[in-house]
Design a protein around this motif. Structure first.
Motif, short mmCIF file in Angstrom:
data_model
loop_
_atom_site.label_atom_id
_atom_site.label_comp_id
_atom_site.label_asym_id
_atom_site.label_seq_id
_atom_site.Cartn_x
_atom_site.Cartn_y
_atom_site.Cartn_z
N SER A 61 110.79 89.12 -7.45
CA SER A 61 111.29 90.32 -6.81
C SER A 61 111.23 90.24 -5.28
N LEU A 62 110.44 89.32 -4.75
CA LEU A 62 110.38 89.16 -3.30
C LEU A 62 111.66 88.53 -2.75
N ASN A 63 112.50 88.02 -3.65
CA ASN A 63 113.72 87.36 -3.23
C ASN A 63 114.80 88.34 -2.79
N ASP A 64 114.46 89.64 -2.75
CA ASP A 64 115.46 90.63 -2.33
C ASP A 64 115.57 90.72 -0.80
N GLY A 65 114.74 89.98 -0.10
CA GLY A 65 114.85 89.94 1.35
C GLY A 65 114.27 91.15 2.06
N ASN A 66 113.49 91.95 1.36
CA ASN A 66 112.89 93.11 2.03
C ASN A 66 111.93 92.67 3.13
N GLY A 67 111.95 93.41 4.23
CA GLY A 67 111.07 93.08 5.34
C GLY A 67 109.70 93.70 5.20
N LEU A 68 108.81 93.31 6.09
CA LEU A 68 107.50 93.91 6.12
C LEU A 68 107.56 95.30 6.72
N SER A 69 106.43 95.99 6.70
CA SER A 69 106.36 97.32 7.29
C SER A 69 106.54 97.23 8.79
N LYS A 70 106.75 98.37 9.42
CA LYS A 70 106.99 98.41 10.85
C LYS A 70 105.81 97.83 11.64
N ALA A 71 106.12 97.28 12.79
CA ALA A 71 105.11 96.70 13.65
C ALA A 71 105.12 97.40 15.00
N PRO A 72 104.37 98.53 15.14
CA PRO A 72 104.33 99.23 16.42
C PRO A 72 103.75 98.32 17.51
N ALA A 73 104.17 98.55 18.74
CA ALA A 73 103.70 97.75 19.86
C ALA A 73 103.63 98.64 21.09
N SER A 74 102.78 98.27 22.02
CA SER A 74 102.62 99.09 23.22
C SER A 74 102.30 98.20 24.42
N PHE A 75 102.57 98.73 25.60
CA PHE A 75 102.23 98.02 26.82
C PHE A 75 102.03 99.01 27.95
N LEU A 76 101.26 98.58 28.94
CA LEU A 76 101.04 99.36 30.15
C LEU A 76 102.08 98.92 31.17
N GLY A 77 102.86 99.86 31.65
CA GLY A 77 103.95 99.53 32.56
C GLY A 77 103.74 100.08 33.95
N LEU A 78 104.11 99.30 34.94
CA LEU A 78 104.07 99.72 36.34
C LEU A 78 105.47 99.56 36.94
N PRO A 126 101.07 93.70 28.09
CA PRO A 126 101.03 93.95 26.64
C PRO A 126 99.65 94.35 26.16
N MET A 127 99.65 95.27 25.17
CA MET A 127 98.40 95.78 24.60
C MET A 127 98.45 95.63 23.08
N GLY A 128 97.30 95.67 22.45
CA GLY A 128 97.21 95.69 20.99
C GLY A 128 97.94 94.54 20.33
N ASP A 129 98.75 94.87 19.29
CA ASP A 129 99.45 93.83 18.52
C ASP A 129 100.46 93.07 19.36
N MET A 130 101.02 93.71 20.39
CA MET A 130 101.97 93.00 21.24
C MET A 130 101.29 91.80 21.90
N LYS A 131 100.01 91.95 22.19
CA LYS A 131 99.24 90.86 22.77
C LYS A 131 98.60 89.97 21.71
N ASP A 132 97.95 90.59 20.71
CA ASP A 132 97.17 89.82 19.74
C ASP A 132 98.03 89.17 18.66
N LEU A 133 99.05 89.87 18.18
CA LEU A 133 99.88 89.36 17.09
C LEU A 133 101.06 88.54 17.60
N TYR A 134 101.69 89.02 18.67
CA TYR A 134 102.88 88.34 19.19
C TYR A 134 102.59 87.44 20.38
#
Length: 215
Positions: free
Chosen positions: A192-209, A47-55
């Protein structure tokens, strides 16, 4: 980090091109150009970037199946599917990152041979996701809910690889447009936050072998 990964891939491409140019052995005339192959491969993921740091994912692994069909002397088309599990940073902790998640990719691609062994490849398609994360925050009570989020997202991956007979080894940099599959974190309990809207997209990346074997 992305710049380092791209530099690595470019370096591998250069090595492959030089090696391919140095190879003077012609392709045997009786070798089928439009042959069909089926392969199975072991997958490793870093995992790279947010996939590692955020998740908080540290490593991943899985299994993929690949079907290929030659359409020209140095070009074939591919269909790849399978499953890759993602393991969190600390399985022993009591936080939401203690649960593994699963990616199920279904990708179409094309592979161009650089001589007899090295190749360049590009893939794109849908990835079905089952991600364990925070799913809801109640802004009134402060309660935080966690669980698996099922979704689907677009993914693409440039790669370089080498083939020796039936052995196929490929290195790729894979990006997902939204690891949550369109099912973002929800806020509840405040106007207005009670409408259940989600956050913006969360791109993620990883180095695969991928280390595969063709039948």
């Amino acid at each position: 980090m992305k710049l380092q990964i791209l530099s690595l891939l470019c370096g591998l491409v250069l090595i492959g091109a030089v090696t391919a140019k140095a190879q003077t052995r012609p392709i045997p005339p009786d070798k089928p150009v439009t042959g069909f192959r089926f392969g199975i491969g072991l997958e490793g993921a870093l995992p790279m970037g947010d996939m590692k740091d955020l998740y908080n994912y540290k490593v991943g692994g899985g299994l993929t199946l690949r079907f290929s069909k030659g359409i020209a002397e140095n070009l074939d088309v591919l269909l790849t599917g399978g499953a890759i599990g993602l393991l969190p940073e600390d399985l022993a902790s009591e936080t939401y990152d203690t649960n593994p998640s699963i990616l199920i990719p279904v990708k179409l691609g094309a592979r161009f041979m650089l001589g007899n062994n090295f190749y360049l490849m590009g893939e794109a398609g849908m990835t079905f996701t089952k991600i364990y994360t925070i799913t809801n925050i109640d802004m009134t009570t402060g309660d935080v809910n966690e669980g698996f989020v099922n979704g689907s997202t677009f993914g693409y991956a440039p790669s370089i690889g080498v083939r020796f007979g039936k052995l196929d080894i490929g290195l790729r940099y894979e990006t997902l447009s939204d690891i949550n599959g369109g099912k973002g974190l929800k806020f509840e309990g405040v106007g207005s936050l009670n409408d259940g809207n989600g956050l913006s997209k969360a791109p993620a990346s990883f180095l695969g072998l991928r280390i595969g074997f063709d039948f």
